[in-house]
Design an enzyme around this catalytic site. Structure first.
Site, PDB file in Angstrom:
ATOM      1  CE  LYS A 196      16.994  -6.082 -15.343  1.00 16.75           C
ATOM      2  NZ  LYS A 196      17.273  -7.581 -15.570  1.00 16.75           N
ATOM      3  CG  ASP A 247      20.177  -9.307 -13.063  1.00 14.87           C
ATOM      4  OD1 ASP A 247      18.419 -10.507 -13.120  1.00 14.87           O
ATOM      5  OD2 ASP A 247      20.134  -8.571 -14.109  1.00 14.87           O
TER       6      ASP A 247
END
Ligand code: NDP
Length: 271
Positions: free
Chosen positions: A65, A101
């Site tokens: 990420k 997220d």
């Protein structure tokens, strides 16, 4: 047909292709969505190859990420706040990064689990990438208090400093969690994934409050079982996973899929 991938290592366990297949059916969109296993250290080259070959977008999971965030040509405010990206989209030759997220977690808590974050007292355990990504979206909901507790206190302190202007946030070590009632105890550590003990004091498990583990499936069982025994409502992070996917689908396709049926199906499949 537009092509999408989820990039990670390992990646064979990923539920994302199944989730996006259901979203595509539901919305009548015609897409291809596959897993892409990338060797450690190879993210930039593999991502370049995928997008040069006409790829339309990618989700990114552990451990890439931060690589995705740094590699993209530009990034959204929420990706910059998280310092990490789980979402990439091609806009011509340019690649934009985002982080879905945090919004995924907040939607799961507020819509699916009916936990209003406004005025809530929230304990966030963990200070890694996942914790960092959810702090700004939680503070945007105006909780009464957000306490971030981590094994390595310094990491929690850095996050609290970064977000102090955005709401009431404090950092503590795991063994110094204040003896006060929390409405929500969020496990954002990777202890359960590595089958390690999470040394949380019993006093944080208070009947009636919600215990939420961002991990899902069997990895969440130990934390949630302990909470259940103390009379807490419990949830793993499957809803967060589906909600972050829905936000990704919306950003790519301009259509917002319904999520609750998909969460129910995945839970039924696990059961
Ligand atoms: P990181 O590796 O970045 O961070 C791990 C965190 O866990 C650190 O705070 C670390 O503490 C803590 N930790 C690890 N082991 C222990 C232990 N034995 N005792 C106490 N603390 C421990 O991981 P991520 O933040 O990326 O991921 C965390 C979790 O969130 C994972 O389970 C991941 O699967 C899940 N996740 C779920 C998502 C979803 O959609 N449902 C999305 C993103 C993540 P220290 O700083 O001291 O090392």
């Amino acid at each position: 047909m537009d092509r999408y991938v989820v990039i990670g290592n390992p990646i064979s366990h990923s539920l994302s292709p199944a989730i996006h297949a259901r979203f595509a059916e539901q919305t009548g969109e015609s897409i291809r969505y596959e897993r892409l296993l990338v060797a450690l250290g190879e993210f930039d080259g593999e991502a370049r190859r995928f997008f040069d070959g006409g790829g339309a977008g990618a989700n990114v999971t552990l451990p890439f990420k931060v690589d995705a965030f740094e590699w993209a040509d530009s990034s959204s405010e929420r990706a910059r706040a998280a310092g990490a990206a789980n979402f990439l989209i091609a806009r011509g030759r340019r690649i934009e990064a985002d982080n879905t997220d945090g919004v995924g977690l907040v939607r799961d808590l507020e819509r699916n689990l009916a936990l209003g974050l406004r005025d809530a007292r929230v304990l966030l355990v963990g200070a890694g990438g996942a914790a960092r990504g959810v702090v700004a979206p939680i503070l945007a909901c105006a909780p009464a208090r957000l306490v971030i507790a981590n094994r390595t206190l310094e990491r929690a302190r850095r996050i609290a400093e970064r977000f102090r202007a955005e709401g009431p946030i404090d950092a503590v070590a795991l063994d110094a969690i204040p003896a006060e009632p929390f409405d929500l105890v969020l496990n954002a550590t990777s202890a359960s994934v590595h089958a390690e003990h999470l040394a949380l004091p019993d006093r944080v498990f208070i009947g009636g409050a919600l215990a939420y583990d961002m991990a899902y499936g069997a990895a969440a069982d130990a934390f949630l079982e302990r909470a259940r025994e103390r009379g807490m409502r419990v949830s793993d992070g499957l809803g967060m996973l589906v909600e972050q996917a829905a936000e990704s689908f919306w950003l790519w396709r301009g259509k917002r899929p319904a999520t609750q049926g998909v969460i129910g199906e995945l839970r039924a499949r696990r059961a």
